[in-house]
Design an enzyme around this catalytic site. Structure first.
Site, PDB file in Angstrom:
ATOM      1  N   ALA A 114       0.990  -1.089  -0.244  1.00 28.85           N
ATOM      2  CA  ALA A 114       0.125   0.408   0.224  1.00 28.85           C
ATOM      3  C   ALA A 114       0.721   1.125   0.146  1.00 28.85           C
ATOM      4  CB  ALA A 114      -0.986  -0.028   1.328  1.00 28.85           C
ATOM      5  N   LYS A 164       0.972 -16.959   0.750  1.00 24.14           N
ATOM      6  CA  LYS A 164       2.353 -15.836   0.485  1.00 24.14           C
ATOM      7  C   LYS A 164       2.531 -15.448   2.013  1.00 24.14           C
ATOM      8  CE  LYS A 164       0.433 -12.128   0.460  1.00 24.14           C
ATOM      9  NZ  LYS A 164       0.708 -10.732   1.012  1.00 24.14           N
ATOM     10  N   LYS A 244       0.328  -7.805  17.826  1.00 24.61           N
ATOM     11  CA  LYS A 244      -0.515  -8.066  17.019  1.00 24.61           C
ATOM     12  C   LYS A 244      -1.125  -9.372  16.195  1.00 24.61           C
ATOM     13  CE  LYS A 244       4.162  -5.200  16.062  1.00 24.61           C
ATOM     14  NZ  LYS A 244       3.132  -4.411  14.830  1.00 24.61           N
TER      15      LYS A 244
END
Length: 296
Positions: A114, A164, A244
């Site tokens: 991004a 991935k 996280k």
């Protein structure tokens, strides 16, 4: 064209940035502080011709159920979420088919960090859908700096996005352990090998992983300083992993359930499971995997 983006994190902002200015674009997030102004979702969705879903994998089902009462029958959806549902082991495309079975949709996966998209530095995405016209429509609403490649292998592309993320998290662990570039080069080769074994085991063409939705996205995610999954991996070494959450870490357990009891060697995946879900020491796990590489 009337376009809505749901989820205004960095990738949602990047999608907004790349859409051509001639379109009417509405944005929505469950955290309204991310936007200067935000209309009620019931005022946005009925007019939407295309909806981009830029939410974490664990929020996709909730987001779809939220928009379902107001969505038009002709609305198409583009999903950028990547993951496997922890309860049902469904991938994102399967959740879309279950919650909105009559709606056309596409999965958008590839090297599209991004931060780089927001800086107009370009990106490549595989747009996987069953309708050629939908691909053309989506391609034409974007600035040409985002190169889109068509695919009809929707489920396999969705799985590639999951894999991935998991192995990119593994590269984050290697980085935090201060392993050399030589070691990380070895890790990449073994990760690709394991991903191909997994995809083949699940009944899909493993060669998909050699393209933009696999190898290219894995390298971009695994080595980019902007990558959340890489940062999650680092946190398992440096501390704070409990604070996280990433698409890679939450997908390991349901992926193992999908693989089931099949007798295949996946030392990296099994090692990541030990680290993420059982509190194993990353240094010890990675050292053991590397030393036993001759047995791959």
């Amino acid at each position: 064209m009337y376009i809505t983006i749901i989820g205004m994190g960095r990738i949602g902002q990047a999608i907004q940035h790349l859409l051509k200015s001639e379109h009417t674009i509405e944005c929505y997030d469950t955290d309204p502080s991310k936007l200067i102004t935000q209309k009620p979702i019931e005022d946005i969705i009925p007019h939407s011709e295309i909806i981009f879903l830029c939410v974490p994998s664990w929020a996709l089902r909730t987001s779809l159920l939220q928009i379902r009462p107001w969505i038009s029958k002709n609305t198409s959806l583009v999903c950028l979420s990547k993951g496997i549902d922890e309860q049902t082991t469904q991938t994102m495309d399967e959740i879309l088919e279950q919650v909105l079975p009559t709606h056309a949709f596409a999965m958008l996966i590839g090297p599209m960090m991004a931060e780089e998209l927001l800086q107009d530095r370009g990106g490549v995405g595989v747009l996987a859908c069953s309708q050629k016209e939908l691909f053309k429509t989506i391609r034409d609403i974007f600035d040409p700096s985002l190169k889109l490649i068509p695919s009809t292998e929707v489920h396999a592309i969705a799985l590639a996005g999951v894999l991935k993320n998991i192995y990119a998290m593994g590269l984050g662990i290697a980085d935090a352990l201060l392993f050399s570039q030589n070691y990380k080069g070895w890790f990449v080769s073994r990760a690709i090998e394991e991903m191909m074994v997994i995809l083949k085991t699940l009944g899909y063409n493993p060669d998909i992983l050699l393209g933009p939705a696999g190898l290219a996205d894995f390298i971009a995610t695994g080595f980019s300083p902007y990558s959340n999954n890489r940062a999650v991996g680092e946190a398992f070494v440096k501390g704070g992993a409990d604070q996280k959450r990433g698409g890679g870490s939450v997908s390991i357990t349901p992926l193992l359930r999908l693989i089931g009891s099949k007798e295949i060697k996946l030392p990296l995946l099994f090692g990541l499971d030990e680290i993420v879900n059982h509190g194993a020491n990353p240094q010890i796990i990675y050292k053991k995997i590397f030393e036993e590489d001759a047995d791959f």
